[in-house]
Design an enzyme around this catalytic site. Structure first.
Site, PDB file in Angstrom:
ATOM      1  N   PHE A   1       0.802  -1.219   0.000  1.00 33.07           N
ATOM      2  CA  PHE A   1       0.000   0.000   0.000  1.00 33.07           C
ATOM      3  C   PHE A   1       0.837   1.273   0.000  1.00 33.07           C
ATOM      4  O   PHE A   1       0.367   2.315  -0.453  1.00 33.07           O
ATOM      5  CB  PHE A   1      -0.966  -0.014   1.186  1.00 33.07           C
ATOM      6  CG  PHE A   1      -2.174  -0.860   0.920  1.00 33.07           C
ATOM      7  CD1 PHE A   1      -3.291  -0.329   0.295  1.00 33.07           C
ATOM      8  CD2 PHE A   1      -2.187  -2.198   1.246  1.00 33.07           C
ATOM      9  CE1 PHE A   1      -4.398  -1.110   0.027  1.00 33.07           C
ATOM     10  CE2 PHE A   1      -3.289  -2.989   0.982  1.00 33.07           C
ATOM     11  CZ  PHE A   1      -4.396  -2.440   0.367  1.00 33.07           C
TER      12      PHE A   1
ATOM     13  N   VAL B   1      -2.071   5.357   0.220  1.00 38.38           N
ATOM     14  CA  VAL B   1      -2.339   5.140   1.630  1.00 38.38           C
ATOM     15  C   VAL B   1      -3.823   5.251   1.962  1.00 38.38           C
ATOM     16  O   VAL B   1      -4.244   4.903   3.059  1.00 38.38           O
ATOM     17  CB  VAL B   1      -1.547   6.173   2.477  1.00 38.38           C
ATOM     18  CG1 VAL B   1      -0.081   5.971   2.322  1.00 38.38           C
ATOM     19  CG2 VAL B   1      -1.952   7.597   2.115  1.00 38.38           C
ATOM     20  N   TRP B   2      -4.580   5.734   0.999  1.00 40.59           N
ATOM     21  CA  TRP B   2      -6.004   5.889   1.306  1.00 40.59           C
ATOM     22  C   TRP B   2      -6.849   4.683   0.921  1.00 40.59           C
ATOM     23  O   TRP B   2      -8.068   4.794   0.847  1.00 40.59           O
ATOM     24  CB  TRP B   2      -6.571   7.148   0.668  1.00 40.59           C
ATOM     25  CG  TRP B   2      -6.331   7.318  -0.796  1.00 40.59           C
ATOM     26  CD1 TRP B   2      -5.328   8.000  -1.366  1.00 40.59           C
ATOM     27  CD2 TRP B   2      -7.145   6.816  -1.847  1.00 40.59           C
ATOM     28  NE1 TRP B   2      -5.450   7.947  -2.728  1.00 40.59           N
ATOM     29  CE2 TRP B   2      -6.557   7.220  -3.055  1.00 40.59           C
ATOM     30  CE3 TRP B   2      -8.312   6.049  -1.884  1.00 40.59           C
ATOM     31  CZ2 TRP B   2      -7.080   6.907  -4.289  1.00 40.59           C
ATOM     32  CZ3 TRP B   2      -8.839   5.732  -3.136  1.00 40.59           C
ATOM     33  CH2 TRP B   2      -8.217   6.151  -4.310  1.00 40.59           C
ATOM     34  N   HIS B   3      -6.271   3.520   0.741  1.00 37.74           N
ATOM     35  CA  HIS B   3      -7.047   2.303   0.500  1.00 37.74           C
ATOM     36  C   HIS B   3      -7.642   1.837   1.822  1.00 37.74           C
ATOM     37  O   HIS B   3      -7.204   0.839   2.386  1.00 37.74           O
ATOM     38  CB  HIS B   3      -6.150   1.203  -0.077  1.00 37.74           C
ATOM     39  CG  HIS B   3      -5.897   1.365  -1.547  1.00 37.74           C
ATOM     40  ND1 HIS B   3      -5.273   0.411  -2.296  1.00 37.74           N
ATOM     41  CD2 HIS B   3      -6.184   2.367  -2.405  1.00 37.74           C
ATOM     42  CE1 HIS B   3      -5.180   0.807  -3.549  1.00 37.74           C
ATOM     43  NE2 HIS B   3      -5.738   2.010  -3.635  1.00 37.74           N
ATOM     44  N   GLY B   4      -8.603   2.586   2.341  1.00 35.71           N
ATOM     45  CA  GLY B   4      -9.141   2.324   3.673  1.00 35.71           C
ATOM     46  C   GLY B   4      -9.709   0.927   3.846  1.00 35.71           C
ATOM     47  O   GLY B   4     -10.122   0.279   2.902  1.00 35.71           O
TER      48      GLY B   4
END
Length: 550
Positions: free
Chosen positions: A358, A363-366
């Site tokens: 990631f 980093v926003w692949h929640g």
């Protein structure tokens, strides 16, 4: 160059930067060149290699003025080739990966230090595609040395390698693909797939010609790309994220602000839809897009190097669908070169694998939308074929709204390219996306996950039908099982040549789940799903399937 005044004049007319117009020109020129490329004789592959090297050099040096960038590409290519040839141990692909990634990082830092505007076309975009190709190539050679039945068993000659690295339709914006695919294209082995329901003689004949549908699918992507270019050129200035930072923002109502963000996100995506559609169309014209035949309809598939599923993105009801539909070839690369390589066989992926993957993507692949899909969505699914579909439709619509609104919030830094400006824009958007995520995390951490799971267990137990009383009815004997040789052949493929049948348009843009076996269609293993499994402590197999605990 002599054509610079022409691009300057067009730039003033359409409001786009000259560099961006040159990039589009390169993509458009790739279409007639693609029609020429497919006619090169497969018995003389060196002609195809030289063709791509020459055309890509013209694109990069005289057209875009990236002579220095061309040297950077050659440095990465030569370094990777030397590493692959001279190193034989298990660390070879990792050395190659670190080499090309380190070189790319150096150029990214250089761009930042030199304050090169985002509108300026420079070499890092092309280098990012090349990094995927080179690192994949190193792993393919490594796999071939370990198991001759997989990937590459020998290193290609330098000219063939250059032809792969500089394949002209994908040199500017991608997509990436492995060397085996390129080699099968050059030698026309890529077409050696028999259509369903054909005889042996028909299959042999099919291997000697390019399958039907190449041109119309390619030019469908051409039209789509031009249409999105038109939309972007008309609305990009009016619906730019930069307007959030202007004084006019404070004069708008809350509804106007929210609506503007959604439209700005959509318009920002049209730029990527345009260039990726054009590059995919050019790749299809060369024959690279052929992906066999649809197993249900028999129609030809031309989605081998699909990089974006536009319909999937704009109708995504979960982040899983969104991730799998955006920049698909990069997802394949992340899976094959980073995620799977760091996961030991038979072991579950952990924090190292997840974070390494990631960090290189976003980093926003929640993870919280995955919690909803696992624990909340089943409450809305019909329990039987006769149950109402309305609850599921309501959930899907709600999921679509959440996915799209959060996506349009999150992408602001990718358009503003400034830390201060991004923070200010998010503040003016009232931080609505992090608040939604924080509330979701708090709900699941405070016992919501356990309560939902218990409810699902009770719901599933109640839906299990009771065992029927024993029956004394005598059933007729079961029919004999046909031997393998007597299995009825699959149905004949649909007639694709019917000019009045426009279903091919939908078929060319669809990506149904039963087509996922082909290269480039989806990513096979969903990295967000596996990350969720590892976060919950659920071990997975090498293929990503949950392992049963005995």
């Amino acid at each position: 160059m002599f054509w610079d005044p022409l691009f300057d004049k067009v730039s003033t007319l359409v409001g786009a930067e000259p560099d961006q117009l040159k990039l589009i020109a390169g993509l458009l020129i790739s279409f007639p060149l693609g029609s020429l490329y497919i006619r090169l004789p497969p018995s003389r592959p060196n002609i195809a290699h030289l063709f791509s090297v020459i055309v890509s050099t013209i694109f990069l040096v005289p057209l875009l003025g990236l002579g220095g960038g061309m040297l950077h590409l050659l440095f990465s290519i030569a370094g990777t080739y030397l590493i692959v040839v001279t190193m034989k141990g298990p660390n070879m692909p990792w050395v190659a990966f670190c080499f090309v990634m380190g070189h790319l990082l150096f150029n990214h830092i250089s761009r930042h230090v030199l304050s090169i505007p985002a509108t300026t076309i420079e070499i890092t975009g092309t280098q990012m595609v090349l990094v995927m190709k080179l690192s994949t190539f190193a792993w393919n050679i490594h796999d071939g040395r370990q198991n001759p039945e997989t990937r590459l068993t020998t290193v290609p000659n330098p000219l063939a390698f250059l032809g792969y690295c500089f394949f002209f339709p994908s040199i500017l914006v991608g997509p990436s693909f492995n060397y085996a695919t390129y080699d099968s294209l050059v030698h026309h082995r890529i077409y050696r797939v028999a259509p369903p329901g054909t005889s042996v003689e028909q299959a042999k004949a099919a291997k000697r010609r390019v399958p039907y549908g190449r041109k119309r699918v390619a030019y469908l992507h051409f039209v789509i790309g031009l249409a999105f270019l038109g939309v972007y050129s008309i609305y990009s200035s009016k619906l730019s994220y930069g307007r959030i930072l202007t004084p006019i923002w404070s004069t708008w109502s809350l509804g106007e602000k929210f609506g503007f963000v959604q439209l700005a996100g959509l318009i920002a995506r049209t730029k990527y839809y345009a260039v990726w559609s054009l590059s995919e169309g050019a790749c299809i014209l060369t024959g690279l897009g052929f992906n066999g035949y649809d197993q249900k309809t028999g129609r030809t598939l031309w989605n081998r190097v699909r990089n974006v599923n536009i319909v999937g993105i704009e109708t995504a009801e979960s982040y899983k669908v969104l991730f799998d539909s955006w920049n698909c070839r990069t997802n394949v690369w992340l899976r094959d070169v980073v995620y799977k390589r760091l996961t030991k066989k038979g072991k579950k992926p952990g924090s190292k694998q997840s974070m390494a993957t990631f960090v290189t993507s976003a980093v926003w692949h929640g993870i919280d939308p995955g919690q909803f899909r696992r624990y909340v969505r089943p409450y809305f699914l019909p329990q039987s074929e006769t149950s109402s579909q309305i609850p599921k439709r309501v959930y899907d619509i709600a999921g679509w709204i959440v996915v799209q609104t959060n996506l349009n919030y999150i992408v602001a830094p990718f358009l503003l390219l400034s830390l201060k400006g991004s923070i200010q824009a998010w503040h003016r958007m009232y931080w609505y996306s992090p608040i939604v995520v924080a509330l979701s995390m708090a709900f699941f951490s405070a016992g919501g996950r356990r309560k939902l799971k218990r409810g699902l267990d009770k719901r599933n137990a109640a839906s299990v039908p009771r065992a029927a009383p024993p029956s004394f009815k005598i059933s007729p004997p079961s029919p004999a099982v046909l031997p393998k040789d007597d299995v009825p052949p699959p149905p004949a493929p649909e007639d694709e040549r019917d000019s009045s049948d426009l279903r091919w348009v939908k078929h060319a843009l669809d990506n149904p789940s039963y087509q996922d076996s082909g290269e480039g269609v989806g990513i096979g293993v969903s990295i967000p799903d596996e990350w969720m499994e590892s976060a919950r402590g659920t071990p997975t197999s090498e293929k990503g399937d949950p392992l049963k605990m005995e």
